[in-house]
Scaffold this motif. Structure first.
Motif, PDB file in Angstrom:
ATOM      1  N   ARG A 174      -5.380 -25.842  39.569  1.00  0.00           N
ATOM      2  CA  ARG A 174      -4.716 -24.612  40.005  1.00  0.00           C
ATOM      3  C   ARG A 174      -5.690 -23.646  40.670  1.00  0.00           C
ATOM      4  N   TYR A 175      -6.963 -23.670  40.232  1.00  0.00           N
ATOM      5  CA  TYR A 175      -7.963 -22.750  40.786  1.00  0.00           C
ATOM      6  C   TYR A 175      -8.904 -23.458  41.748  1.00  0.00           C
ATOM      7  N   ALA A 176      -8.521 -24.646  42.184  1.00  0.00           N
ATOM      8  CA  ALA A 176      -9.336 -25.458  43.101  1.00  0.00           C
ATOM      9  C   ALA A 176     -10.758 -25.651  42.570  1.00  0.00           C
ATOM     10  N   LEU A 177     -10.863 -25.777  41.242  1.00  0.00           N
ATOM     11  CA  LEU A 177     -12.178 -26.014  40.637  1.00  0.00           C
ATOM     12  C   LEU A 177     -12.334 -27.517  40.398  1.00  0.00           C
ATOM     13  N   PRO A 178     -13.568 -28.023  40.271  1.00  0.00           N
ATOM     14  CA  PRO A 178     -13.765 -29.463  40.077  1.00  0.00           C
ATOM     15  C   PRO A 178     -13.049 -29.962  38.823  1.00  0.00           C
ATOM     16  N   THR A 179     -12.416 -31.128  38.938  1.00  0.00           N
ATOM     17  CA  THR A 179     -11.755 -31.738  37.776  1.00  0.00           C
ATOM     18  C   THR A 179     -12.685 -32.801  37.191  1.00  0.00           C
ATOM     19  N   PHE A 180     -12.287 -33.355  36.044  1.00  0.00           N
ATOM     20  CA  PHE A 180     -13.185 -34.243  35.294  1.00  0.00           C
ATOM     21  C   PHE A 180     -12.569 -35.619  35.091  1.00  0.00           C
ATOM     22  N   ASP A 181     -13.458 -36.604  34.971  1.00  0.00           N
ATOM     23  CA  ASP A 181     -13.039 -37.956  34.634  1.00  0.00           C
ATOM     24  C   ASP A 181     -13.397 -38.166  33.159  1.00  0.00           C
ATOM     25  N   ALA A 182     -12.387 -38.494  32.348  1.00  0.00           N
ATOM     26  CA  ALA A 182     -12.600 -38.557  30.899  1.00  0.00           C
ATOM     27  C   ALA A 182     -13.705 -39.549  30.531  1.00  0.00           C
ATOM     28  N   ALA A 183     -13.754 -40.685  31.198  1.00  0.00           N
ATOM     29  CA  ALA A 183     -14.766 -41.707  30.840  1.00  0.00           C
ATOM     30  C   ALA A 183     -16.174 -41.162  31.108  1.00  0.00           C
ATOM     31  N   THR A 184     -16.325 -40.409  32.218  1.00  0.00           N
ATOM     32  CA  THR A 184     -17.647 -39.847  32.537  1.00  0.00           C
ATOM     33  C   THR A 184     -18.032 -38.800  31.491  1.00  0.00           C
ATOM     34  N   VAL A 185     -17.060 -37.960  31.120  1.00  0.00           N
ATOM     35  CA  VAL A 185     -17.338 -36.926  30.090  1.00  0.00           C
ATOM     36  C   VAL A 185     -17.780 -37.611  28.801  1.00  0.00           C
ATOM     37  N   CYS A 186     -17.017 -38.647  28.394  1.00  0.00           N
ATOM     38  CA  CYS A 186     -17.361 -39.342  27.141  1.00  0.00           C
ATOM     39  C   CYS A 186     -18.775 -39.917  27.231  1.00  0.00           C
ATOM     40  N   GLY A 187     -19.094 -40.540  28.350  1.00  0.00           N
ATOM     41  CA  GLY A 187     -20.422 -41.151  28.529  1.00  0.00           C
ATOM     42  C   GLY A 187     -21.523 -40.113  28.358  1.00  0.00           C
ATOM     43  N   GLU A 188     -21.363 -38.963  29.057  1.00  0.00           N
ATOM     44  CA  GLU A 188     -22.395 -37.903  29.008  1.00  0.00           C
ATOM     45  C   GLU A 188     -22.556 -37.365  27.592  1.00  0.00           C
ATOM     46  N   VAL A 189     -21.421 -37.128  26.949  1.00  0.00           N
ATOM     47  CA  VAL A 189     -21.478 -36.465  25.646  1.00  0.00           C
ATOM     48  C   VAL A 189     -22.027 -37.422  24.583  1.00  0.00           C
ATOM     49  N   PHE A 190     -21.613 -38.693  24.641  1.00  0.00           N
ATOM     50  CA  PHE A 190     -22.134 -39.652  23.650  1.00  0.00           C
ATOM     51  C   PHE A 190     -23.640 -39.862  23.829  1.00  0.00           C
ATOM     52  N   THR A 191     -24.106 -39.891  25.083  1.00  0.00           N
ATOM     53  CA  THR A 191     -25.550 -40.088  25.330  1.00  0.00           C
ATOM     54  C   THR A 191     -26.334 -38.924  24.722  1.00  0.00           C
ATOM     55  N   ALA A 192     -25.859 -37.695  24.984  1.00  0.00           N
ATOM     56  CA  ALA A 192     -26.566 -36.520  24.441  1.00  0.00           C
ATOM     57  C   ALA A 192     -26.500 -36.535  22.917  1.00  0.00           C
ATOM     58  N   PHE A 193     -25.329 -36.905  22.358  1.00  0.00           N
ATOM     59  CA  PHE A 193     -25.199 -36.905  20.903  1.00  0.00           C
ATOM     60  C   PHE A 193     -26.196 -37.872  20.263  1.00  0.00           C
ATOM     61  N   GLU A 194     -26.400 -39.041  20.899  1.00  0.00           N
ATOM     62  CA  GLU A 194     -27.331 -40.028  20.318  1.00  0.00           C
ATOM     63  C   GLU A 194     -28.738 -39.444  20.205  1.00  0.00           C
TER      64      GLU A 194
END
Ligand code: GDP
Ligand code: IMO
Ligand code: MG
Length: 422
Positions: A174-194
């Protein structure tokens, strides 16, 4: 003595420096709210450290630092911060850093949702740090957040992120802001969590064991009283309880564990971001910016500057139960010949000695000032309270009387060593 260090103004009072100074005589340093919207500066032996999520006690060897359950953690941001601080020669292991398994997690789309909410506010923007703080605390309260402990359940986390990403993308589009791909988010967050996993623990029994063993606990507040979601200049606030009570709910230690509350404030007032600022003064802002001072530690934005406001400080001392004031940046006023202290607010002809709750009253405040003589000499080399010029001591005494709270410490420069005990 178990001590809460809390900010009494709109943040950036110099809490990091005071926490660092008091860590020498403490065993544990605990952050209990906020996230990497905070930027705490410590300068020692010529090295400048800026800490966002790591407690400032990390700079001392053999002290345990705890990121409590009330903090919201950006896992990627924390990993970067650990690497940056390690590159300055500080060793970070589970022996000096523990992270609560109950702490909520800032996800990449929370930061964009923060930006979307600001865009939606148009001319009423809060001026957030865009670190995703509001949306993460909103998810916590809405009971759809993710906690560090959840990362042991991979399927649960993946499902929740997928669901929340879909919801977030609708708003962002709605605000023409970048959207996200769930698999990419999961990958980034799991890597940082490890990377963080060895530090994640049930910190509540650790803190209770330290308390029972009579170790000294130091709570490092983030933001300040006027940014508290309940007591601040709402809606121009952050999304956590920045005041002393937050130290308990954000750590799992009870009120009875606290023995002292040190309120940190500058010898003048600053504010970064939008919202009312009754004693704001363009001349003082220009003067301090000209000295290269008062630029935000997190976003680099210039902070608005103004005269000391004892209406706000009196209120801040009340709601935090402050037992002693740590007045920083006294040296910022060294060159001035006369100084103003705001003692009351005139609102439509009525004198107020405490801040109003009504949003519209803030724009009608006429500050009532008292004028005091300046000291017009360099205080940065003072090493003891009695070394301060007589006019500076009079300014501090009047300050303390108007707040109804004694002065405990005074800062005359950014270095750890430039801290005087009153
Ligand atoms: P915090 O967020 O409360 O920890 O404060 P910040 O680190 O964001 O901002 C405080 C600024 O004032 C930093 O640049 C500190 O280095 C600086 N500072 C703290 N105490 C003093 C002081 O007594 N004198 C001077 N000159 N600078 C100080
Ligand atoms: P420290 O711990 C100063 C301000 C932002 C904005 C408002 C809401 O360094 O004192 P947020 O990103 O939290 O949703 O922004 O709060 N703010 C701070 N101002 N110091 C801070 O932290 C701040 N943390 C948030 O500028 O006005
Ligand atoms: Mg700061």
């Amino acid at each position: 003595m178990n001590t809460i260090i809390t900010g009494l103004q709109w943040g950036d009072e110099g809490k990091g420096k005071i926490v660092d100074f008091l860590t020498e005589s403490a065993d544990l340093v605990i952050r209990s709210q906020g996230g990497n919207n905070a930027g705490h500066t410590v300068i020692t032996k010529g090295v400048k450290y800026v800490l966002h999520l790591l407690p400032s006690g990390i700079l001392w060897e053999h002290k345990l630092n705890v990121i409590g359950n009330g903090v919201v953690i950006d896992p990627g941001g924390l990993v970067e911060e650990i690497q940056r601080i390690e590159s300055l020669g500080i060793v970070i292991t589970p022996a000096n850093l523990l992270i609560s398994d109950r702490a909520h997690v800032v996800l990449p789309f929370h930061k964009e949702l923060d930006a979307a909410r600001e865009a939606a506010l148009g001319s009423h923007q809060i001026g957030t740090t865009k670190r995703g703080i509001g949306p993460t605390y909103a998810d916590k309260i809405n009971r759809c957040g993710l906690r560090m402990a959840d990362f042991n359940e991979r399927t649960f986390v993946t499902d929740r992120i997928t669901h929340r990403v879909a919801e977030a993308n609708e708003i962002l589009a709605r605000y023409a802001l970048p959207t996200f791909d769930a698999a990419t988010v999961c990958g980034e967050v799991f890597t940082a969590f490890e990377r963080l996993r060895p530090h994640v623990a049930n910190t509540i029994p650790v803190l209770h064991a330290a308390w029972k063993a009579k170790q000294t606990l130091l709570f490092e507040g983030a933001q300040g009283t006027l940014l508290d979601v309940d007591f601040g200049t709402y809606p121009f606030v952050t999304s956590s309880n920045t005041t002393a009570g937050g130290a308990c709910t954000g750590s799992g230690l009870p009120p009875l564990a606290i023995e002292r509350v040190i309120g940190v404030c500058k010898a003048y007032t600053t504010r970064v971001g939008a919202g009312p600022f009754p004693t704001g003064d363009a001349g003082l802002s220009d003067y301090l910016h000209g000295l290269g001072r008062e630029f935000g530690a997190t976003t680099g934005r210039p902070r608005g500057c103004g005269w000391l406001d004892t209406v706000l400080l009196r209120f801040a001392c009340m709601v935090n139960g402050v037992t002693g004031l740590a007045v920083t940046n006294l040296d910022g006023l060294d060159a001035y010949d006369t100084l103003q202290i705001c003692t009351g607010y005139d609102i439509d002809g009525t004198l107020h000695t405490l801040p109003p709750a009504e949003r519209h009253a803030w724009s009608r405040i006429v500050p009532v000032y008292e004028t005091l003589p300046g000291w017009q000499c360099d205080t940065t080399a003072c090493t003891r309270y009695p070394d301060l010029p007589a006019a500076a001591q009079r300014y501090l005494a009047r300050f303390a009387a108007l707040c109804g709270t004694p002065i405990a410490f005074v800062g005359v420069g950014p270095d750890r060593a430039q801290t005087l005990t009153a």
